[in-house]
Motif scaffolding. Structure first.
Motif, PDB file in Angstrom:
ATOM      1  N   VAL A 172       0.852  -1.179   0.000  1.00  0.00           N
ATOM      2  CA  VAL A 172       0.000   0.000   0.000  1.00  0.00           C
ATOM      3  C   VAL A 172       0.892   1.235   0.000  1.00  0.00           C
ATOM      4  CG1 VAL A 172      -1.784   1.249   1.268  1.00  0.00           C
ATOM      5  CG2 VAL A 172      -1.762  -1.252   1.285  1.00  0.00           C
ATOM      6  N   LYS A 173       0.650   2.131  -0.948  1.00  0.00           N
ATOM      7  CA  LYS A 173       1.427   3.364  -1.056  1.00  0.00           C
ATOM      8  C   LYS A 173       0.624   4.496  -0.428  1.00  0.00           C
ATOM      9  CE  LYS A 173       4.223   5.762  -4.428  1.00  0.00           C
ATOM     10  NZ  LYS A 173       4.629   5.762  -5.826  1.00  0.00           N
ATOM     11  N   ARG A 174       1.244   5.206   0.512  1.00  0.00           N
ATOM     12  CA  ARG A 174       0.584   6.319   1.194  1.00  0.00           C
ATOM     13  C   ARG A 174       1.498   7.532   1.204  1.00  0.00           C
ATOM     14  NH1 ARG A 174      -1.881   2.713   6.000  1.00  0.00           N
ATOM     15  NH2 ARG A 174      -3.580   1.849   4.778  1.00  0.00           N
TER      16      ARG A 174
ATOM     17  N   THR B 246       6.051  12.991   1.232  1.00  0.00           N
ATOM     18  CA  THR B 246       6.722  11.901   0.548  1.00  0.00           C
ATOM     19  C   THR B 246       5.784  10.703   0.471  1.00  0.00           C
ATOM     20  OG1 THR B 246       8.755  10.590   0.451  1.00  0.00           O
ATOM     21  CG2 THR B 246       7.815  10.941   2.619  1.00  0.00           C
ATOM     22  N   SER B 247       6.043   9.801  -0.420  1.00  0.00           N
ATOM     23  CA  SER B 247       5.257   8.584  -0.538  1.00  0.00           C
ATOM     24  C   SER B 247       6.049   7.411   0.024  1.00  0.00           C
ATOM     25  CB  SER B 247       4.928   8.303  -2.006  1.00  0.00           C
ATOM     26  OG  SER B 247       4.061   9.280  -2.508  1.00  0.00           O
ATOM     27  N   VAL B 248       5.347   6.565   0.757  1.00  0.00           N
ATOM     28  CA  VAL B 248       5.963   5.387   1.352  1.00  0.00           C
ATOM     29  C   VAL B 248       5.122   4.176   0.973  1.00  0.00           C
ATOM     30  CG1 VAL B 248       6.661   4.267   3.501  1.00  0.00           C
ATOM     31  CG2 VAL B 248       6.837   6.749   3.295  1.00  0.00           C
ATOM     32  N   SER B 249       5.776   3.139   0.475  1.00  0.00           N
ATOM     33  CA  SER B 249       5.098   1.899   0.098  1.00  0.00           C
ATOM     34  C   SER B 249       5.449   0.809   1.095  1.00  0.00           C
ATOM     35  CB  SER B 249       5.533   1.466  -1.303  1.00  0.00           C
ATOM     36  OG  SER B 249       5.151   2.425  -2.259  1.00  0.00           O
ATOM     37  N   LEU B 250       4.416   0.299   1.773  1.00  0.00           N
ATOM     38  CA  LEU B 250       4.587  -0.761   2.767  1.00  0.00           C
ATOM     39  C   LEU B 250       3.419  -1.731   2.689  1.00  0.00           C
ATOM     40  CD1 LEU B 250       5.377   1.370   5.956  1.00  0.00           C
ATOM     41  CD2 LEU B 250       7.006  -0.023   4.692  1.00  0.00           C
TER      42      LEU B 250
ATOM     43  N   SER C 147       3.268  10.625  11.306  1.00  0.00           N
ATOM     44  CA  SER C 147       4.304  11.466  10.689  1.00  0.00           C
ATOM     45  C   SER C 147       5.483  11.690  11.630  1.00  0.00           C
ATOM     46  CB  SER C 147       3.719  12.819  10.272  1.00  0.00           C
ATOM     47  OG  SER C 147       2.837  12.661   9.194  1.00  0.00           O
ATOM     48  N   GLU C 148       5.202  11.900  12.907  1.00  0.00           N
ATOM     49  CA  GLU C 148       6.283  12.097  13.879  1.00  0.00           C
ATOM     50  C   GLU C 148       7.133  10.836  14.008  1.00  0.00           C
ATOM     51  OE1 GLU C 148       4.189  15.343  16.886  1.00  0.00           O
ATOM     52  OE2 GLU C 148       3.840  13.205  17.186  1.00  0.00           O
TER      53      GLU C 148
ATOM     54  N   SER D  28      11.269   3.081   3.269  1.00  0.00           N
ATOM     55  CA  SER D  28      10.391   1.915   3.448  1.00  0.00           C
ATOM     56  C   SER D  28      11.123   0.772   4.147  1.00  0.00           C
ATOM     57  CB  SER D  28       9.853   1.433   2.099  1.00  0.00           C
ATOM     58  OG  SER D  28       8.991   2.389   1.539  1.00  0.00           O
ATOM     59  N   SER D  29      12.341   0.513   3.746  1.00  0.00           N
ATOM     60  CA  SER D  29      13.133  -0.547   4.387  1.00  0.00           C
ATOM     61  C   SER D  29      13.422  -0.201   5.838  1.00  0.00           C
ATOM     62  CB  SER D  29      14.450  -0.758   3.640  1.00  0.00           C
ATOM     63  OG  SER D  29      14.211  -1.271   2.357  1.00  0.00           O
TER      64      SER D  29
END
Length: 84
Positions: free
Chosen positions: A6-8, A17-21, A41-42, A57-58
């Motif tokens: 899921v990309k958020r 920024t976008s993060v895929s997890l 976010s924090e 992401s990693s």
């Protein structure tokens, strides 16, 4: 077939920024941030600031894994209180 990743979008240090997890990691992050009384976010900002290398992401996956691994280990040692 739905992708397990899921990309958020999230704001980190004032920048979007976008993060895929995988959903399980998003759920883990929500649980950890709730226990720490901080926003997602924090928490991501804290992880981002502490990472030595690799992508965000990693770094998040490793953080979540380490967090729950530490809690599991602490649960096996009843005289120790798990860190939050």
């Amino acid at each position: 077939m739905k992708s397990p990743v899921v990309k958020r979008s999230i704001v980190v240090a004032g920048h979007k920024t976008s993060v895929s997890l995988e959903e399980a990691f998003w759920n883990g992050m929500k649980e950890i941030s709730g226990l720490r009384n901080m926003t997602l976010s924090e928490l991501v900002g804290e992880i981002d600031g502490a990472r030595q290398q690799g992508n965000l992401s990693s770094a998040i996956r490793l953080f979540v894994l380490d967090y729950f691994k530490s809690r599991a280990m602490a649960a096996m040692q009843p005289d120790k209180v798990p860190a939050q």
